[in-house]
Design an enzyme around this catalytic site. Structure first.
Site, PDB file in Angstrom:
ATOM      1  N   ASN A  12       1.005  -1.055  -0.102  1.00  0.00           N
ATOM      2  CA  ASN A  12       0.121   0.087   0.148  1.00  0.00           C
ATOM      3  C   ASN A  12       0.872   1.192   0.007  1.00  0.00           C
ATOM      4  O   ASN A  12       1.498   1.627   1.063  1.00  0.00           O
ATOM      5  CB  ASN A  12      -1.020   0.048   1.309  1.00  0.00           C
ATOM      6  N   LYS A  14       0.128   4.336  -0.163  1.00  0.00           N
ATOM      7  CA  LYS A  14      -0.569   5.406   0.391  1.00  0.00           C
ATOM      8  C   LYS A  14      -0.328   6.665  -0.472  1.00  0.00           C
ATOM      9  O   LYS A  14      -0.206   6.568  -1.808  1.00  0.00           O
ATOM     10  CB  LYS A  14      -0.048   5.569   1.875  1.00  0.00           C
ATOM     11  N   HIS A  98      -9.611   0.647   5.219  1.00  0.00           N
ATOM     12  CA  HIS A  98      -8.244   1.186   5.573  1.00  0.00           C
ATOM     13  C   HIS A  98      -8.425   1.781   7.027  1.00  0.00           C
ATOM     14  O   HIS A  98      -9.211   3.058   6.864  1.00  0.00           O
ATOM     15  CB  HIS A  98      -7.343   1.512   4.815  1.00  0.00           C
ATOM     16  N   GLU A 100      -6.923   4.393   8.067  1.00  0.00           N
ATOM     17  CA  GLU A 100      -6.781   6.034   7.755  1.00  0.00           C
ATOM     18  C   GLU A 100      -7.993   6.255   7.150  1.00  0.00           C
ATOM     19  O   GLU A 100      -8.486   7.635   7.294  1.00  0.00           O
ATOM     20  CB  GLU A 100      -5.525   5.930   6.805  1.00  0.00           C
ATOM     21  N   GLU A 170      -5.254  -4.873  10.776  1.00  0.00           N
ATOM     22  CA  GLU A 170      -4.326  -3.829  11.069  1.00  0.00           C
ATOM     23  C   GLU A 170      -4.320  -3.149  12.263  1.00  0.00           C
ATOM     24  O   GLU A 170      -5.305  -2.219  12.249  1.00  0.00           O
ATOM     25  CB  GLU A 170      -4.344  -2.923   9.817  1.00  0.00           C
ATOM     26  N   GLY A 176       2.690   2.473  10.803  1.00  0.00           N
ATOM     27  CA  GLY A 176       3.706   3.387  10.676  1.00  0.00           C
ATOM     28  C   GLY A 176       4.398   3.742  11.926  1.00  0.00           C
ATOM     29  O   GLY A 176       5.152   4.728  11.988  1.00  0.00           O
ATOM     30  N   SER A 215       3.738  -2.160  10.306  1.00  0.00           N
ATOM     31  CA  SER A 215       5.255  -2.085  10.712  1.00  0.00           C
ATOM     32  C   SER A 215       5.626  -3.573  10.372  1.00  0.00           C
ATOM     33  O   SER A 215       6.757  -3.941  10.981  1.00  0.00           O
ATOM     34  CB  SER A 215       5.569  -1.750  12.030  1.00  0.00           C
ATOM     35  N   GLY A 236       3.051  -0.872   4.396  1.00  0.00           N
ATOM     36  CA  GLY A 236       2.812   0.327   4.080  1.00  0.00           C
ATOM     37  C   GLY A 236       4.477   0.744   3.719  1.00  0.00           C
ATOM     38  O   GLY A 236       4.811   0.545   2.520  1.00  0.00           O
ATOM     39  N   GLY A 237       5.218   1.324   4.424  1.00  0.00           N
ATOM     40  CA  GLY A 237       6.436   2.192   4.439  1.00  0.00           C
ATOM     41  C   GLY A 237       7.329   0.954   3.584  1.00  0.00           C
ATOM     42  O   GLY A 237       7.933   1.649   2.689  1.00  0.00           O
TER      43      GLY A 237
HETATM   44  P1  13P Z   1       3.361   0.481   7.748  1.00  0.00           P
HETATM   45  O1  13P Z   1       3.668  -0.949   6.968  1.00  0.00           O
HETATM   46  O2  13P Z   1       3.777   1.386   7.217  1.00  0.00           O
HETATM   47  O3  13P Z   1       3.053   0.261   9.142  1.00  0.00           O
HETATM   48  O4  13P Z   1       1.664   0.531   7.329  1.00  0.00           O
HETATM   49  C1  13P Z   1       0.934  -0.494   7.237  1.00  0.00           C
HETATM   50  C2  13P Z   1      -0.444  -0.076   6.467  1.00  0.00           C
HETATM   51  O5  13P Z   1      -1.298   0.788   6.893  1.00  0.00           O
HETATM   52  C3  13P Z   1      -0.650  -0.986   4.946  1.00  0.00           C
HETATM   53  O6  13P Z   1      -1.915  -0.484   4.661  1.00  0.00           O
END
Ligand code: 13P
Length: 255
Positions: A12, A14, A98, A100, A170, A176, A215, A236-237
Site C-alpha cells: 500500500n 498510500k 483502511h 486511515e 491492521e 507506521g 510495521s 505500507g512504508g
Molecule cells: P506500515 O507498514 O507503514 O506500518 O503501514 C501499514 C499499513 O497501513 C498498510 O496498509
C-alpha cells in the site's frame, strides 16, 4: 500452503510517489522479483497513477490494486472513482476500510461494507481492513471492535463472498509506528477472525486469506508469516523500497 491458502503480499503506497519514482520502484521490483515466490504480489499506488503503473507492470507477475473505491456505481459523486473504473484501468484488488480512511475520512462500518459489496460486484477482490486503536486494545476491546467491523460487512455480503475476499488485520497502533504486533498478538486476533467466520460457515473459514499489516519489515516478516492464521501482509512504508518489499515477499512461505 496453509489449508490451500496461497500467501499474499500487498504493498500500500498510500499518498507517496511520482511518475518518475513509481517507474524506478517498479523497475527495481521487477528486476529483483524472485523466480517462483510462494506468495502472490499486489501493489496499490495512488489512484492518479493506476493506469501508469498498470503499464509498468505489464508482463510481470505483480498485480494492481487501488487504495479505496466509491460505494456507488456512477453519478454525482465529485472526486470519487467507481469499482468499474478501477477494473477498467487494470485493477484486480482494492483496499476497503483502511484505518486511515475510517479515522481521517470518517468512513463508517456501513460505508466500508457497501464498498466491499461494490468492489465484488465488479469482479475486484476487496481487501477488507479491520483493527483496533491503541486505547481500544488497552481497554481489552480488540475482539469487540474487530467483530463489529466484520459483522457490518457480513450483514451485506454473503459468507460465500468471503471465500474469494481478503481480510487484513491492521492494529492502528502498529501502523507506521515501527511497533509491530508480536506474532502471538497478531495470531490471536487472526484466529479470532477465523473463528468468527467459522461460526457462520465452517467450510468457508479455512479458505479466507487474512493478512497482517502494521510495521511489517524484512526483519520481522518471516516470524509473522509463520503463524498458522497469517496468510501474508499488507505493507505500507516498506513497500516503497524495492529490496525491502521483495525480501518481505520472499519471507512468505507455502506451509
Ligand atoms: P506500515 O507498514 O507503514 O506500518 O503501514 C501499514 C499499513 O497501513 C498498510 O496498509
Amino acid at each position: 500452503m496453509k489449508s490451500g491458502r496461497r500467501p499474499l503480499v500487498v504493498g500500500n503506497w498510500k499518498m507517496h510517489g511520482s511518475r518518475a519514482e513509481n517507474a524506478r520502484l517498479v523497475e527495481e521490483m521487477i528486476g529483483q522479483y524472485p523466480p517462483a515466490p510462494a506468495a502472490l504480489c499486489v501493489v496499490c499506488p495512488p489512484l492518479v497513477y493506476l493506469q501508469d503503473v498498470a503499464r509498468l507492470l505489464r508482463g510481470s507477475a505483480i498485480l494492481l490494486g487501488a487504495q479505496t473505491v466509491c460505494a456507488d456505481a456512477q453519478g454525482a459523486f465529485t472526486g470519487e472513482v467507481s469499482a468499474a473504473m478501477l477494473k477498467d484501468v487494470g485493477c484486480s484488488y482494492v483496499i476497503v476500510g483502511h484505518s486511515e480512511r475510517r479515522l481521517l475520512y470518517r468512513e463508517s462500518d456501513q460505508a466500508v461494507a457497501r464498498k466491499f459489496v461494490a468492489a465484488q460486484s465488479k469482479g475486484l477482490v476487496p481487501i477488507l481492513c479491520v483493527g483496533e486503536q491503541l486505547a481500544e486494545r488497552e481497554a481489552e476491546r480488540t475482539f469487540e471492535v474487530v467483530a463489529r467491523q466484520l459483522e457490518a460487512v457480513l450483514k451485506l455480503a454473503s459468507m460465500e463472498s468471503l471465500a474469494s475476499a481478503v481480510l487484513a488485520y491492521e492494529p492502528v497502533w502498529a501502523i507506521g509506528t515501527g511497533r509491530h504486533a508480536s506474532p502471538e498478538q497478531a495470531q490471536d486476533v487472526h484466529a479470532f477472525i477465523r473463528a468468527q467466520l467459522a461460526a457462520r460457515d465452517a467450510k468457508i473459514a479455512p479458505l479466507t486469506r487474512i493478512l497482517y499489516g502494521g510495521s511489517v519489515k524484512a526483519v520481522n516478516a518471516a516470524e509473522l508469516f509463520a503463524m498458522p492464521d497469517i496468510d501474508g501482509g499488507l505493507i505500507g512504508g516498506a513497500s516503497l523500497k524495492a529490496d525491502e518489499f521483495i525480501a518481505i515477499l520472499s519471507a512468505a512461505r507455502a506451509h
